[in-house]
Design a protein around this motif. Sequence first.
Motif, PDB file in Angstrom:
ATOM      1  N   THR A  55      14.268  18.008  28.366  1.00  0.00           N
ATOM      2  CA  THR A  55      12.964  18.663  28.438  1.00  0.00           C
ATOM      3  C   THR A  55      11.940  17.681  28.982  1.00  0.00           C
ATOM      4  OG1 THR A  55      13.505  20.085  26.566  1.00  0.00           O
ATOM      5  CG2 THR A  55      11.171  19.846  27.133  1.00  0.00           C
ATOM      6  N   ILE A  56      11.148  18.112  29.967  1.00  0.00           N
ATOM      7  CA  ILE A  56      10.148  17.242  30.591  1.00  0.00           C
ATOM      8  C   ILE A  56       8.831  17.986  30.729  1.00  0.00           C
ATOM      9  CG2 ILE A  56      11.828  15.912  31.919  1.00  0.00           C
ATOM     10  CD1 ILE A  56      11.051  17.612  34.366  1.00  0.00           C
ATOM     11  N   THR A  57       7.767  17.230  30.849  1.00  0.00           N
ATOM     12  CA  THR A  57       6.456  17.758  31.215  1.00  0.00           C
ATOM     13  C   THR A  57       6.110  17.188  32.582  1.00  0.00           C
ATOM     14  OG1 THR A  57       5.748  17.889  28.916  1.00  0.00           O
ATOM     15  CG2 THR A  57       4.030  17.912  30.600  1.00  0.00           C
ATOM     16  N   ALA A  58       5.864  18.058  33.553  1.00  0.00           N
ATOM     17  CA  ALA A  58       5.639  17.615  34.927  1.00  0.00           C
ATOM     18  C   ALA A  58       4.405  16.723  35.014  1.00  0.00           C
ATOM     19  CB  ALA A  58       5.493  18.821  35.841  1.00  0.00           C
ATOM     20  N   LYS A  59       4.543  15.646  35.770  1.00  0.00           N
ATOM     21  CA  LYS A  59       3.469  14.661  35.930  1.00  0.00           C
ATOM     22  C   LYS A  59       2.672  14.920  37.200  1.00  0.00           C
ATOM     23  CE  LYS A  59       6.060  10.848  33.776  1.00  0.00           C
ATOM     24  NZ  LYS A  59       6.635   9.502  34.030  1.00  0.00           N
ATOM     25  N   ALA A  60       1.532  14.261  37.260  1.00  0.00           N
ATOM     26  CA  ALA A  60       0.749  14.282  38.490  1.00  0.00           C
ATOM     27  C   ALA A  60       1.526  13.539  39.577  1.00  0.00           C
ATOM     28  CB  ALA A  60      -0.604  13.604  38.259  1.00  0.00           C
ATOM     29  N   GLY A  61       1.262  13.883  40.813  1.00  0.00           N
ATOM     30  CA  GLY A  61       1.955  13.214  41.910  1.00  0.00           C
ATOM     31  C   GLY A  61       3.101  14.036  42.450  1.00  0.00           C
ATOM     32  N   GLN A  98      11.924  13.445  40.837  1.00  0.00           N
ATOM     33  CA  GLN A  98      11.133  12.617  41.741  1.00  0.00           C
ATOM     34  C   GLN A  98      10.186  13.562  42.468  1.00  0.00           C
ATOM     35  OE1 GLN A  98      13.816  10.563  44.381  1.00  0.00           O
ATOM     36  NE2 GLN A  98      14.484   9.095  42.854  1.00  0.00           N
ATOM     37  N   ASP A  99       9.055  13.123  43.061  1.00  0.00           N
ATOM     38  CA  ASP A  99       8.882  11.750  43.504  1.00  0.00           C
ATOM     39  C   ASP A  99       8.285  10.856  42.417  1.00  0.00           C
ATOM     40  OD1 ASP A  99      10.031  12.204  45.907  1.00  0.00           O
ATOM     41  OD2 ASP A  99       8.172  12.732  46.914  1.00  0.00           O
ATOM     42  N   ASN A 100       7.346  11.355  41.654  1.00  0.00           N
ATOM     43  CA  ASN A 100       6.853  10.568  40.521  1.00  0.00           C
ATOM     44  C   ASN A 100       7.956  10.605  39.461  1.00  0.00           C
ATOM     45  OD1 ASN A 100       5.476   9.265  38.538  1.00  0.00           O
ATOM     46  ND2 ASN A 100       3.652  10.563  38.624  1.00  0.00           N
ATOM     47  N   ALA A 101       8.764   9.542  39.450  1.00  0.00           N
ATOM     48  CA  ALA A 101      10.051   9.601  38.757  1.00  0.00           C
ATOM     49  C   ALA A 101       9.913   9.709  37.247  1.00  0.00           C
ATOM     50  CB  ALA A 101      10.889   8.380  39.105  1.00  0.00           C
ATOM     51  N   ASP A 102      10.779  10.518  36.668  1.00  0.00           N
ATOM     52  CA  ASP A 102      10.936  10.624  35.220  1.00  0.00           C
ATOM     53  C   ASP A 102      12.437  10.748  34.955  1.00  0.00           C
ATOM     54  OD1 ASP A 102      10.332  10.754  32.583  1.00  0.00           O
ATOM     55  OD2 ASP A 102       9.077  12.550  32.708  1.00  0.00           O
ATOM     56  N   GLU A 110       2.059  20.433  37.482  1.00  0.00           N
ATOM     57  CA  GLU A 110       1.599  19.363  36.594  1.00  0.00           C
ATOM     58  C   GLU A 110       1.202  19.923  35.229  1.00  0.00           C
ATOM     59  OE1 GLU A 110      -2.065  16.124  36.239  1.00  0.00           O
ATOM     60  OE2 GLU A 110      -1.720  17.185  38.143  1.00  0.00           O
ATOM     61  N   GLY A 111       1.674  19.262  34.157  1.00  0.00           N
ATOM     62  CA  GLY A 111       1.344  19.656  32.799  1.00  0.00           C
ATOM     63  C   GLY A 111       2.224  20.748  32.227  1.00  0.00           C
ATOM     64  N   THR A 112       3.070  21.348  33.027  1.00  0.00           N
ATOM     65  CA  THR A 112       3.942  22.431  32.574  1.00  0.00           C
ATOM     66  C   THR A 112       5.261  21.854  32.067  1.00  0.00           C
ATOM     67  OG1 THR A 112       2.972  23.960  34.171  1.00  0.00           O
ATOM     68  CG2 THR A 112       5.146  24.540  33.273  1.00  0.00           C
ATOM     69  N   GLN A 113       5.750  22.447  30.999  1.00  0.00           N
ATOM     70  CA  GLN A 113       7.027  21.990  30.452  1.00  0.00           C
ATOM     71  C   GLN A 113       8.192  22.707  31.133  1.00  0.00           C
ATOM     72  OE1 GLN A 113       6.725  22.420  26.055  1.00  0.00           O
ATOM     73  NE2 GLN A 113       7.179  20.230  26.035  1.00  0.00           N
ATOM     74  N   TYR A 114       9.256  21.925  31.357  1.00  0.00           N
ATOM     75  CA  TYR A 114      10.470  22.457  31.968  1.00  0.00           C
ATOM     76  C   TYR A 114      11.680  21.965  31.175  1.00  0.00           C
ATOM     77  CZ  TYR A 114       7.518  23.431  36.030  1.00  0.00           C
ATOM     78  OH  TYR A 114       6.527  23.892  36.859  1.00  0.00           O
ATOM     79  N   LYS A 115      12.756  22.718  31.281  1.00  0.00           N
ATOM     80  CA  LYS A 115      14.027  22.287  30.690  1.00  0.00           C
ATOM     81  C   LYS A 115      15.092  22.276  31.773  1.00  0.00           C
ATOM     82  CE  LYS A 115      16.741  24.843  27.986  1.00  0.00           C
ATOM     83  NZ  LYS A 115      17.274  25.560  26.797  1.00  0.00           N
ATOM     84  N   VAL A 116      15.860  21.180  31.794  1.00  0.00           N
ATOM     85  CA  VAL A 116      17.005  21.075  32.686  1.00  0.00           C
ATOM     86  C   VAL A 116      18.262  21.116  31.814  1.00  0.00           C
ATOM     87  CG1 VAL A 116      18.142  19.744  34.495  1.00  0.00           C
ATOM     88  CG2 VAL A 116      15.661  19.568  34.192  1.00  0.00           C
ATOM     89  N   SER A 117      19.242  21.916  32.197  1.00  0.00           N
ATOM     90  CA  SER A 117      20.518  21.947  31.477  1.00  0.00           C
ATOM     91  C   SER A 117      21.652  22.042  32.492  1.00  0.00           C
ATOM     92  CB  SER A 117      20.589  23.131  30.504  1.00  0.00           C
ATOM     93  OG  SER A 117      20.502  24.359  31.203  1.00  0.00           O
TER      94      SER A 117
END
Length: 737
Positions: free
Chosen positions: A435-441, A414-418, A390-397
């Motif tokens: 690029t995403i920031t991981a959410k709670a859940g 998922q599970d907390n979908a983005d 949670e709160g960490t940034q990730y990149k998918v390519s």
Amino acid sequence: MKYRNMLPFVALSVLILTSCDDNKMEWYKDPTHGAVTSSELPLQLAEKISRYKPLKEYLSDPNFKLGIGVGMDEYLGDETTTTIVNENFNDLTIGYAMKHGPMVDSKGNLKFDKVDQLFTKTTEAGISIYGHCLIWHTNQNASYLNSLIAPEVIPGPAGTNLLQNGSFDEDIVPWASWGGGKATVEHSATEGLGNTKGCIKAVTSASSAKPWDLEIQSEAIPVIEGHRYQISFFIKSEGVGAVRLAFEGMNTTYPNIDGKETIPTSNSWQQIVYNKELIGTDIMPAENSDKLQFRIDLGAVANMTYYIDDIVVVDLEGEPTVVNLISNGDFESGTIDPWNSWGNGSSRDISEEGEGVNGSKYAMKLTNPAAGDQIHVAQACYTLAAPLVEGTQYKVSAWVKSTVSNGKIQMQVQDNADFSGPKDVTNTWNLIEWTITAKAGGHTKLLFDFGLVAADYYIDDIVLEEIETTRAVIRASGPTIIEKTDEEKAEIIRDAMEDWISKMVTHCKPYVHAWDVVNEPMDDAKTSDIKTGKGKTDLASDEFYWQDYFLTPKDYAVEAFKLARLYGNPDDKLFINDYNLEYNLNKCDGLIKYVEYIESKGATVDGIGTQMHIAIDSNKDNIAQMFQKLGATGKLIKVSELDIKVNTSSPTTENLAQQAEMYQYVIDMYKKYIPADKQYGITIWGVSDNEKEHVNWIPDDAPNLWDANYARKHAYKGVADGLAGKDVSEDFTGDLE
């Protein structure tokens, strides 16, 4: 069968002769003639049609091709279809299975098993084969053809580029140059590789002869003793040039490449990588050396212009650039485990070998069979070993392509979908990133959604990385995309055309002596022009416009006819074929002029095919005029795909009579306006109105000569009468047969 059909007439006669009603008896008597005989009773239409012979028996010319167009599986596997075809026709056109799409696999190999079964069966039946078709814009293996001309995608090397300036976007500082063969060494702002701006432009003089006559030198780069290094760069030249690297402070000075002093260059960009694989030894610092400096030697060829870009020096012992949280993202193991997919009847599989990005072995292949209303109705899923933090940034390519030009794909966790939102996917490889920031859940799954557009999707080199762990490490360079030039594409597609035609025609030449060489070339709107796929964004997965890749587009047909002539039998009849020539007479004129153009370029066109997918209300005057125009060309003329719609799925008796009359009219006009020695033949498109024959062609209609239950229709009589040149049934009597 005919005796049974006459029973109603016999029964009626018996009833009449035994009746006690004298008035009824007298209706059937003529005082001057006597009792009415059975031969004078009128025949019902159905009885007339039942008495007709097989259609081919009404041909006066044994060389006339009376053809039928059917599916390969129907002819090989449906006994009713096979019987009708063999009894009534002397020529056969396979509607789909002999085209480029079904014949050519992903590597360009041809699959002849079904075709050979066809030849065995038609030889036994004494039926000839019309080859349909060699070059068309649809029913092609477009994925294979596009892969041949796709840009070359070269991933950037892992690690940090130790050079200050290897991209030359703005200038060439701090590179130095000298030599007796140096004309100019300067920055070019327009000739850079791929999407970059600039490069080094170097020109040798007329006196240049040795590699060291023009040298371009790098800065001195700090190195670590015991580490291995790699140098890569891209280069092209305006002709056949030569390049080598020379080193200072390393364990090699002038390394040979396969025993040669230099590497040849050409007018196409190529990447050269100096490493152990190329020179046979690792590039490492010499003893007590802490600096690496190298020279690019270009002086071996006089009056040569070179362009150099994306020079990269990496320490192969450096820290890895990426920690990928996906354990199987490159699929080089030949499996897609542990990926899963579901939804919308979709499927997942490993690609065929060699279909991975940049020529790598494998990719993941996802198939969406039908367009969905939402992109997530078809999904591929990977379950992570541990949830994203949670709160960490990730990149998918990932590198993606599809079999259509307008594909869509979405990344999500998922599970907390983005969601990344839909991203465009074309039929060439492209890199997509998110690029995403991981959410709670907790995010425990990475998914690719591909349900919007029906297509095959290829996905490769999937990377999920934590940005924090890689921020301090700069990747040496991004992926390099090298587009092929128009000249390169023209050569590649011309060679692909020869490969296809040579293999197909050579294999089939013992059995096939006539070919539909070029199918449907003319543009419907601009009837004097040929079709083009340029500017279209919704190409189907099997569309490929060969003409768009010839430097002179109209010459694609010239080349096709020359190749078919080269590899076929000397007496093969080669046709060009198109549709709506009776509907649009300007298009007919355009096709005739195109034939003239093809022959002006040295190819020979033996005949013109007019498809004639028409209806009971088609313009008869246009039909007559079309045949007049075609008859005046001096070419063989073939009606290649004749069917006649009744414009309803529930035709009336009147509709069926109109259909029969139109079939006969077409044959009458063909025989009237096409000189006898130019009448190649007529092919009926499809056997019956049975639903299985009309899943993909003219559904909800009844266009053929046999009905849905394979009984002869009124149209059968129309065709027979047209072929015979008279009403055959006029000779029939009411006598039992």
